[in-house]
Write a protein that holds these residues in place. Sequence first.
Motif, short mmCIF file in Angstrom:
data_model
loop_
_atom_site.label_atom_id
_atom_site.label_comp_id
_atom_site.label_asym_id
_atom_site.label_seq_id
_atom_site.Cartn_x
_atom_site.Cartn_y
_atom_site.Cartn_z
N ILE A 162 -75.26 48.72 -43.05
CA ILE A 162 -74.86 49.86 -42.22
C ILE A 162 -73.44 50.32 -42.56
N ILE A 163 -73.16 51.60 -42.30
CA ILE A 163 -71.87 52.20 -42.61
C ILE A 163 -71.30 52.93 -41.39
N GLU A 164 -69.96 52.97 -41.33
CA GLU A 164 -69.25 53.46 -40.14
C GLU A 164 -69.12 54.98 -40.13
N LEU A 165 -69.32 55.54 -38.93
CA LEU A 165 -69.11 56.98 -38.73
C LEU A 165 -67.65 57.26 -38.36
N ASN A 166 -67.21 58.48 -38.63
CA ASN A 166 -65.82 58.88 -38.38
C ASN A 166 -65.72 59.72 -37.11
N TYR A 167 -65.27 59.10 -36.04
CA TYR A 167 -65.18 59.80 -34.75
C TYR A 167 -63.94 60.66 -34.61
N GLN A 168 -63.15 60.75 -35.68
CA GLN A 168 -62.05 61.70 -35.69
C GLN A 168 -62.52 63.08 -36.13
N ASN A 169 -63.76 63.16 -36.58
CA ASN A 169 -64.33 64.42 -37.04
C ASN A 169 -65.07 65.09 -35.88
N PRO A 170 -64.54 66.18 -35.35
CA PRO A 170 -65.18 66.83 -34.19
C PRO A 170 -66.57 67.37 -34.49
N LYS A 171 -66.82 67.76 -35.74
CA LYS A 171 -68.15 68.27 -36.08
C LYS A 171 -69.18 67.15 -36.06
N MET A 172 -68.78 65.94 -36.46
CA MET A 172 -69.69 64.81 -36.39
C MET A 172 -70.04 64.51 -34.94
N ARG A 173 -69.04 64.56 -34.07
CA ARG A 173 -69.28 64.34 -32.64
C ARG A 173 -70.29 65.35 -32.10
N GLU A 174 -70.10 66.60 -32.45
CA GLU A 174 -71.01 67.64 -31.98
C GLU A 174 -72.43 67.39 -32.47
N ALA A 175 -72.56 66.97 -33.73
CA ALA A 175 -73.88 66.69 -34.29
C ALA A 175 -74.53 65.49 -33.59
N MET A 176 -73.73 64.48 -33.26
CA MET A 176 -74.25 63.31 -32.56
C MET A 176 -74.75 63.69 -31.16
N ILE A 177 -73.98 64.50 -30.48
CA ILE A 177 -74.36 64.93 -29.14
C ILE A 177 -75.62 65.78 -29.19
N GLU A 178 -75.72 66.65 -30.17
CA GLU A 178 -76.93 67.47 -30.32
C GLU A 178 -78.15 66.61 -30.59
N ALA A 179 -77.96 65.54 -31.36
CA ALA A 179 -79.07 64.62 -31.64
C ALA A 179 -79.53 63.93 -30.36
N MET A 180 -78.60 63.53 -29.52
CA MET A 180 -78.96 62.90 -28.25
C MET A 180 -79.69 63.89 -27.35
N LYS A 181 -79.20 65.12 -27.33
CA LYS A 181 -79.84 66.14 -26.50
C LYS A 181 -81.27 66.43 -26.98
#
Length: 449
Positions: A162-181
Amino acid sequence: MKKLFLSAMLGLSLISCSALQNQKTMTTDWKHTTNIYEVNVRQFSKEGTFKAVEKELPRLKKMGVETLWFMPITPIAQKNKKGTLGSQYAAQDYTSINPEFGTLEDFKSVVNEAHKMGFKVIIDWVANHTGWDHVWTKTHPDFYLMDPKTNDFQIASGMDDIIELNYQNPKMREAMIEAMKYWVRETDIDGFRCDLASWVEVDFWQQAKPEVETIKPLFWLGEYDELDNPDYATVFDASYSWKWMHLTKEFYQKKLPLTDLTNLLAQYSAIGNKSMRAWFTTNHDENTWNGTEYEKYGEMAKTLAVFSATWNGVPLMYNGQELPLLNKRLEFFEKDPIPWNGENKLENFYKKLFELKSKNPALRGGDDQATTQILKTSAPDQVLAYLRKNGNDEVLVILNLSDAQHLKVQILDETVKGKFKSIFSGLTTDFDTKPTIEMYKWEHIVFEK
């Protein structure tokens, strides 16, 4: 007329707001009385599919299960995977179904059928990391942390699949939230069990929860211990009691004093009721890597299960515990079905506990009206006795946490009065007579008033 019209409209508006608020309260109140049954789809049946799980819903309903937690249902990364089948916690895509388990329609079907039968459904969400060939590694490599030594994606804490995600990237956060939704919107799940929740910055969860809940109110279970990470309680409805799980193992194996356990319980109780603790004796990680509950706790295992269902919080159960699994550890990266034999010797045991948890207001978790009091007994070094109370409803639990056979116990607290009925034996005891109760080693007694 205009004033009357505006007044009427204002009244309707207030009623509407009130109704919406009541609806929200009603849709989340179940978390205070629920239990959670973890489903490892791969090992749950020989088929290892959603359809096979759906067939077992009537049995689980009869046993008193109320919330189903599905381990990750997303496709598994193939690059650097472990074993033959890989880890379900190494996602290849956040918005697709693992074909090993079936189709999206199959998952929708099991959720719909579960809802018809009164279950709630939560899914495992792995936000800290992905597998090496997750779709984002190709479309958005900037979503990941990079290792300057290798100039490649950063491995997550020594787990090389497994590899680590970068939570300093706001676009990654948005994509993660959209995936949960996506899963809430498409499959109508009721919440998330968030893997390694404290490995992800707390402000992400604080951002994600209100955004995802624009669709519906949800239940949030976080894999972290609140004694170590109190800030996460701003988001999660319930958290893991890791310290309790580890200490009870040491207590049994090293014969520690009972005060070690009661001191830790006092720390958990001091947290208060704005969040709940999840109590358990095993799960997918524990069973595979550290042993079954019987390997860890021996004769104390069932007594700890009673504690988990009756102390303030929410009980967690791993599939197969009703069998019980005894010395059977389930493989993590290979196919290794639970050896169901049609007996399920502990099914009635869990049914009685779960029905009591669900129906008796004294056992509501995270509710200031449901109090928990540790009682004085004549065997303070060997017995943990406590009274759960909510108005006129009372549940009295007496646990012999020792290998003392034929232990004679008296409840010395004056708060325990009147007649109580044992949920297991059906016998009634009148505590006004100050009875002496004889207990076998590691025995549990649960009384209801």
